[in-house]
Design a protein around this motif. Structure first.
Motif, mmCIF file in Angstrom:
data_model
loop_
_atom_site.group_PDB
_atom_site.id
_atom_site.type_symbol
_atom_site.label_atom_id
_atom_site.label_comp_id
_atom_site.label_asym_id
_atom_site.label_seq_id
_atom_site.Cartn_x
_atom_site.Cartn_y
_atom_site.Cartn_z
ATOM 1 N N ALA A 105 1.205 -0.755 17.438
ATOM 2 C CA ALA A 105 1.698 -0.663 16.059
ATOM 3 C C ALA A 105 0.600 -0.001 15.239
ATOM 4 N N HIS A 106 0.880 1.192 14.747
ATOM 5 C CA HIS A 106 -0.130 1.928 13.972
ATOM 6 C C HIS A 106 0.169 1.747 12.485
ATOM 7 N N THR A 107 -0.621 0.939 11.836
ATOM 8 C CA THR A 107 -0.404 0.701 10.390
ATOM 9 C C THR A 107 -1.493 1.326 9.531
ATOM 10 N N ALA A 108 -2.673 1.602 10.115
ATOM 11 C CA ALA A 108 -3.824 2.035 9.305
ATOM 12 C C ALA A 108 -3.551 3.371 8.630
ATOM 13 N N SER A 109 -3.645 3.387 7.327
ATOM 14 C CA SER A 109 -3.470 4.609 6.546
ATOM 15 C C SER A 109 -3.821 4.259 5.109
ATOM 16 N N PRO A 110 -4.460 5.152 4.386
ATOM 17 C CA PRO A 110 -4.843 4.803 3.015
ATOM 18 C C PRO A 110 -3.637 4.775 2.082
ATOM 19 N N PHE A 111 -3.525 3.746 1.270
ATOM 20 C CA PHE A 111 -2.480 3.684 0.237
ATOM 21 C C PHE A 111 -3.125 3.386 -1.102
ATOM 22 N N TYR A 112 -3.392 4.450 -1.839
ATOM 23 C CA TYR A 112 -3.787 4.316 -3.243
ATOM 24 C C TYR A 112 -3.367 5.580 -3.966
ATOM 25 N N THR A 113 -3.246 5.500 -5.260
ATOM 26 C CA THR A 113 -2.692 6.624 -6.019
ATOM 27 C C THR A 113 -3.720 7.156 -7.021
ATOM 28 N N THR A 114 -4.996 7.128 -6.592
ATOM 29 C CA THR A 114 -6.063 7.645 -7.445
ATOM 30 C C THR A 114 -6.892 8.685 -6.698
ATOM 31 N N ALA A 115 -6.304 9.299 -5.666
ATOM 32 C CA ALA A 115 -7.064 10.284 -4.886
ATOM 33 C C ALA A 115 -7.418 11.491 -5.760
ATOM 34 N N LYS A 116 -8.608 12.056 -5.514
ATOM 35 C CA LYS A 116 -9.059 13.227 -6.294
ATOM 36 C C LYS A 116 -8.575 14.523 -5.661
ATOM 37 N N GLU A 117 -8.450 14.521 -4.357
ATOM 38 C CA GLU A 117 -7.918 15.719 -3.686
ATOM 39 C C GLU A 117 -7.118 15.297 -2.449
ATOM 40 N N PRO A 118 -6.153 16.141 -2.029
ATOM 41 C CA PRO A 118 -5.189 15.724 -1.012
ATOM 42 C C PRO A 118 -5.813 15.252 0.300
ATOM 43 N N PRO A 145 -7.548 -11.463 -7.491
ATOM 44 C CA PRO A 145 -6.228 -10.797 -7.502
ATOM 45 C C PRO A 145 -6.275 -9.345 -7.963
ATOM 46 N N GLU A 146 -7.267 -8.993 -8.774
ATOM 47 C CA GLU A 146 -7.382 -7.588 -9.195
ATOM 48 C C GLU A 146 -7.764 -6.686 -8.014
ATOM 49 N N GLN A 147 -8.220 -7.285 -6.917
ATOM 50 C CA GLN A 147 -8.583 -6.512 -5.712
ATOM 51 C C GLN A 147 -7.433 -6.451 -4.707
ATOM 52 N N LEU A 148 -6.260 -6.951 -5.099
ATOM 53 C CA LEU A 148 -5.113 -6.889 -4.186
ATOM 54 C C LEU A 148 -4.803 -5.431 -3.819
ATOM 55 N N ASN A 149 -4.095 -5.247 -2.700
ATOM 56 C CA ASN A 149 -3.656 -3.913 -2.279
ATOM 57 C C ASN A 149 -2.715 -3.310 -3.328
ATOM 58 N N THR A 150 -2.476 -2.004 -3.209
ATOM 59 C CA THR A 150 -1.794 -1.241 -4.258
ATOM 60 C C THR A 150 -0.454 -1.829 -4.708
ATOM 61 N N SER A 151 0.418 -2.193 -3.772
ATOM 62 C CA SER A 151 1.724 -2.716 -4.208
ATOM 63 C C SER A 151 1.587 -4.092 -4.854
ATOM 64 N N MET A 152 0.740 -4.943 -4.291
ATOM 65 C CA MET A 152 0.665 -6.317 -4.812
ATOM 66 C C MET A 152 -0.123 -6.444 -6.110
ATOM 67 N N VAL A 153 -1.074 -5.555 -6.341
ATOM 68 C CA VAL A 153 -1.802 -5.658 -7.605
ATOM 69 C C VAL A 153 -0.851 -5.325 -8.756
ATOM 70 N N ASP A 154 0.068 -4.411 -8.521
ATOM 71 C CA ASP A 154 1.061 -4.043 -9.526
ATOM 72 C C ASP A 154 1.991 -5.242 -9.789
ATOM 73 N N TRP A 155 2.447 -5.858 -8.727
ATOM 74 C CA TRP A 155 3.334 -7.030 -8.830
ATOM 75 C C TRP A 155 2.638 -8.139 -9.617
ATOM 76 N N TYR A 156 1.385 -8.407 -9.250
ATOM 77 C CA TYR A 156 0.607 -9.452 -9.911
ATOM 78 C C TYR A 156 0.457 -9.160 -11.406
ATOM 79 N N ARG A 157 0.073 -7.929 -11.721
ATOM 80 C CA ARG A 157 -0.141 -7.594 -13.137
ATOM 81 C C ARG A 157 1.162 -7.676 -13.928
ATOM 82 N N ASN A 158 2.261 -7.241 -13.335
ATOM 83 C CA ASN A 158 3.534 -7.230 -14.055
ATOM 84 C C ASN A 158 4.080 -8.638 -14.283
ATOM 85 N N LEU A 159 3.891 -9.523 -13.317
ATOM 86 C CA LEU A 159 4.467 -10.866 -13.456
ATOM 87 C C LEU A 159 3.537 -11.840 -14.165
#
Ligand code: NDP
Length: 336
Positions: free
Chosen positions: A76-89, A207-221
């Motif tokens: 099962a290959h899951t490793a891959s970066p998930f963040y939306t603040t990259a400076k270049e592709p 909680p501010e160090q949560l992964n990208t999807s969960m930090v959004d969920w935490y902040r919104n709720l």
């Protein structure tokens, strides 16, 4: 049998590991550094030596997984970066595409015992912008984000850099399998989830160090980080992390999953539905728009999850279940 899970310390991967161990598999996890091992070992200590963890410090290197694949029956290959603040592709494209090719190359070269490879892709590899609401299926490919990134480079929106990384990595995997089909003894299955929410097993200091999807969920709720207007207007699709973990385990064992990309998605949502569920669970949490009639929720595009139900037999957690279980855990951790 033994399953290799790359990026084992990640949010989703921890739930993949839990599903596999519960089904009786042994797991060999890979992490980028030694310091990630203790929490993993501790979380799954009741399974004793059924979990071993090895360090693969750079997944983009040729031969990176040559030793890790030896003797496993599935990957099962899951490793891959998930963040939306990259400076270049290339910050995202490189590890996504080259990491995927590297693990497949190792499976080809040294994975004599491997029967199935499952890759964690995303609905980011499926959906493209649509002016009118659409139902996306596994037949759809996001050709938009790779084009935007090719045309605009570092000026492209960082969200498209991420989305392109998922589309290009998944495409590279299917191309690799097609190119080597005479020589490989395994087949490929791909899991395509939308936003993933739910309880956390991975190591998080705050909680501010949560992964990208969960930090959004935490902040919104918990932190009211969306305006009342945004709570009603921002719409997307989601799936519970426990369902995603199980989907990976099922995709490794169901023969019919071979050669398939599989959308693993619950319902579409607007954020107010989550806020309403959170406020119902704990009236000290923000209520957002009051009153709110769920029948007035307006969604945009959604995903057809028929295949996941037919091939994997998957059933999905609801927004209420996910909210209650996650907030119960966050409260125990003292996160709100
Ligand atoms: P996490 O950030 O929690 O986990 C990411 C994992 O990938 C970690 O193990 C991380 O290692 C590893 N990783 C990140 N960058 C690199 C790199 N450059 N080289 C090697 N390893 C790297 O995120 P998720 O659990 O959410 O993501 C796991 C997978 O799920 C990804 O493929 C993601 O694209 C996909 N996904 C996630 C969704 C979501 O909403 N969360 C939705 C759809 C798909 P380290 O800890 O060392 O950084």
């Amino acid at each position: 049998g033994k399953v290799l899970v790359s990026g084992t310390n990640g949010y989703i991967a921890m739930w993949v590991v839990k599903s596999l161990l519960e089904k009786g598999y042994s797991v060999r996890g890979t992490v980028r550094s030694e310091s990630k091992i203790a929490h993993l070992k501790d979380t799954f200590k009741s399974y004793g030596d059924k979990l071993d963890v090895v360090v693969v410090s750079d997944i983009t290197k040729d031969c990176a997984f040559h030793e890790a694949v030896v003797g496993v029956e599935a990957i099962a290959h899951t490793a891959s970066p998930f963040y939306t603040t990259a400076k270049e592709p290339d910050e995202l494209l490189d590890p996504a595409v080259r990491g995927t090719l590297s693990i497949l190359q190792s499976a080809l070269a040294h994975g004599d015992t491997v029967k199935r490879v499952v890759i964690t892709s995303s609905t980011a590899a499926i959906a493209s912008p649509s002016p009118t609401p659409r139902v996306f299926t596994e037949a759809d490919w996001n050709e938009y984000s790779p084009r935007v990134v090719a045309e605009q480079g570092a000026a492209a929106p960082p969200a498209d850099m991420y989305r392109a990384s998922k589309a290009l990595a998944e495409r590279a995997a299917w191309d690799f399998v097609a190119k080597h089909k005479e020589r490989i003894g395994w087949d490929l299955a791909v899991i395509n989830p939308p936003f993933v929410y739910g309880p956390v097993l991975h190591e998080v200091s705050d909680p501010e160090q949560l992964n990208t999807s969960m930090v959004d969920w935490y902040r919104n709720l918990v932190k009211s980080s969306k305006t009342n207007e945004q709570l009603l207007s921002i719409t997307a699709c989601w799936v519970d992390v426990r369902d995603v973990g199980l989907a990976h385990a099922l995709a490794l064992e169901k023969p019919a999953a071979g050669g398939e990309r599989i959308i693993v998605a619950g319902s579409p949502y607007i954020w107010q539905e989550w806020v309403t569920a959170a406020h119902k669970f704990d009236p000290s949490l923000p209520a957002g728009n009051v009153p709110f009639d769920p029948a007035t929720a307006k969604y945009h595009s959604r995903y057809d999850s028929t295949k996941s139900q037919q091939v994997l037999g998957l059933r999905y957690h609801t927004i209420e279940e996910c909210t209650v279980d996650t907030l119960t855990q966050f409260k125990e951790k003292g996160w709100y």
